[in-house]
Scaffold this active site. Structure first.
Site, PDB file in Angstrom:
ATOM      1  N   HIS A 126      -1.820   1.888   7.622  1.00  0.00           N
ATOM      2  CA  HIS A 126      -0.569   2.174   7.741  1.00  0.00           C
ATOM      3  C   HIS A 126       0.129   2.085   7.344  1.00  0.00           C
ATOM      4  O   HIS A 126       1.210   1.844   6.871  1.00  0.00           O
ATOM      5  CB  HIS A 126      -0.835   2.031   9.466  1.00  0.00           C
ATOM      6  N   HIS A 165      -6.771   6.692  14.491  1.00  0.00           N
ATOM      7  CA  HIS A 165      -5.788   6.755  13.998  1.00  0.00           C
ATOM      8  C   HIS A 165      -5.406   7.277  12.218  1.00  0.00           C
ATOM      9  O   HIS A 165      -6.298   6.851  11.630  1.00  0.00           O
ATOM     10  CB  HIS A 165      -4.336   6.168  13.665  1.00  0.00           C
ATOM     11  N   ASP A 244     -12.301   2.741  17.295  1.00  0.00           N
ATOM     12  CA  ASP A 244     -11.134   2.611  17.898  1.00  0.00           C
ATOM     13  C   ASP A 244     -11.120   4.319  18.680  1.00  0.00           C
ATOM     14  O   ASP A 244     -10.688   4.320  19.178  1.00  0.00           O
ATOM     15  CB  ASP A 244      -9.700   2.066  17.543  1.00  0.00           C
TER      16      ASP A 244
END
Ligand SMILES: [Zn+2]
Length: 307
Positions: A126, A165, A244
């Site tokens: 990120h 993500h 995740d």
């Protein structure tokens, strides 16, 4: 040749608090899972070393790198952004995580190891060129990719990011660099809500609806990525290995299980066999249910190790 497992105890010193999901226990859980397994005998365990700052500055502006060192508190905790907390050992852990990424590339490019897994934290995908985000400070996978391109002279690499993500930081860094094919699957709409609509031929975003299960994940990733990987012919495959998207992970709503991580690792091994001389560097990103994380990482490592 063995699979390298690169880590360092001091990556566990970065501790954002007992309530924070990006916990030091994540690394301990993976290591504990390997106890009494064949992997524990066969992996090449290596200690991570602190990164040379020049390697980080290939990815992030010098001012950003300096600023992180300056704002790190001498005691207590501060917020670098709304999700990302710094404390006295944070940047040491970040420098070890980025250093491991460089070591992994060196180990694989030199032929010392056939592939490598970095069991390090804080994660990186990120972190944008100029912004901490989502528990990330340095973009470790980008540091690895730049090292492979700029130091080892590769012309084409691929980054596969199967964290739940989207790898916004990695897309931010490489969206104008056709040498790097970025394949990112992610729950959508969902955090980080950015860079998922980037329209560049080297960026393959694969949004997945909440509750997508393993079979659909397998069909969609293969359909979206396999031809493009074969066309790109990456000389090195880099994996942003977030676990995740597992159905038991508390952070999001995809429904993979550990065998899906085995499957995707095998798909990437097959691509690496044809185009990359088997070279794969995998770097831990997310994964917050400790049992699911440890079991999924074990599956991933078993395939990397060749069984
Ligand atoms: Zn994640």
């Amino acid at each position: 040749m063995k699979t390298a497992y690169i880590s360092h105890h001091d990556c566990t010193l970065h501790n954002m608090g007992a309530e924070h999901p990006e916990s030091p226990l994540r690394l301990t859980a993976i290591l504990d899972q390997l106890q009494d397994t064949r992997l524990n005998q066969e992996l090449d365990f290596m200690r991570a070393e602190l990164v040379n700052p020049d390697h980080v500055r290939r990815v992030h502006p010098a001012t950003y790198v300096e600023q992180l060192d300056l704002i790190q508190p001498k005691k207590g905790r501060i917020y670098a952004d709304e999700d990302t907390i710094m404390m006295p050992d944070t940047m040491r852990a970040a420098k070890l995580a980025a250093g491991a990424a460089v070591q992994a590339v060196d180990a694989v490019m030199s032929g010392q190891n056939k592939n490598a897994f970095c069991a390090t934290r804080p994660p990186g995908h990120h972190a944008e060129r100029n912004k901490t985000m989502g528990f990330c400070f340095y973009n470790n996978i980008a540091v690895a990719a730049k090292h492979a391109l700029d130091f080892h002279g590769l012309e084409r690499v691929a980054i596969i990011d199967f964290d739940v993500h989207q790898g916004n930081g990695t897309v931010d860094i490489f969206q104008n660099d056709p040498r790097v094919l970025v394949c990112s699957s992610f729950q959508h709409p969902y955090y980080p809500f950015s860079h998922h609509a980037v329209d560049q031929p080297n960026i393959l975003n694969l949004p997945l609806e909440a509750h997508t299960q393993g079979l659909s994940f397998r069909n969609k990733t293969e359909a979206a990525w396999l031809n493009e990987l074969q066309n790109h012919k990456p000389q090195l495959i880099l994996i942003s290995a977030g676990f995740d998207a597992h159905k038991n992970d508390p952070m999001a709503d995809l429904e993979l299980d550990k065998t899906d991580y085995r499957w995707i690792t095998q798909m990437l091994m097959d691509v690496a066999k044809y185009y990359s001389n088997d070279r794969i560097v995998s770097i831990l990103e997310g994964g917050y249910n400790l049992k699911a994380l440890a079991e999924s990482a074990e599956q991933h490592l078993e395939v990397l190790a060749g069984y």
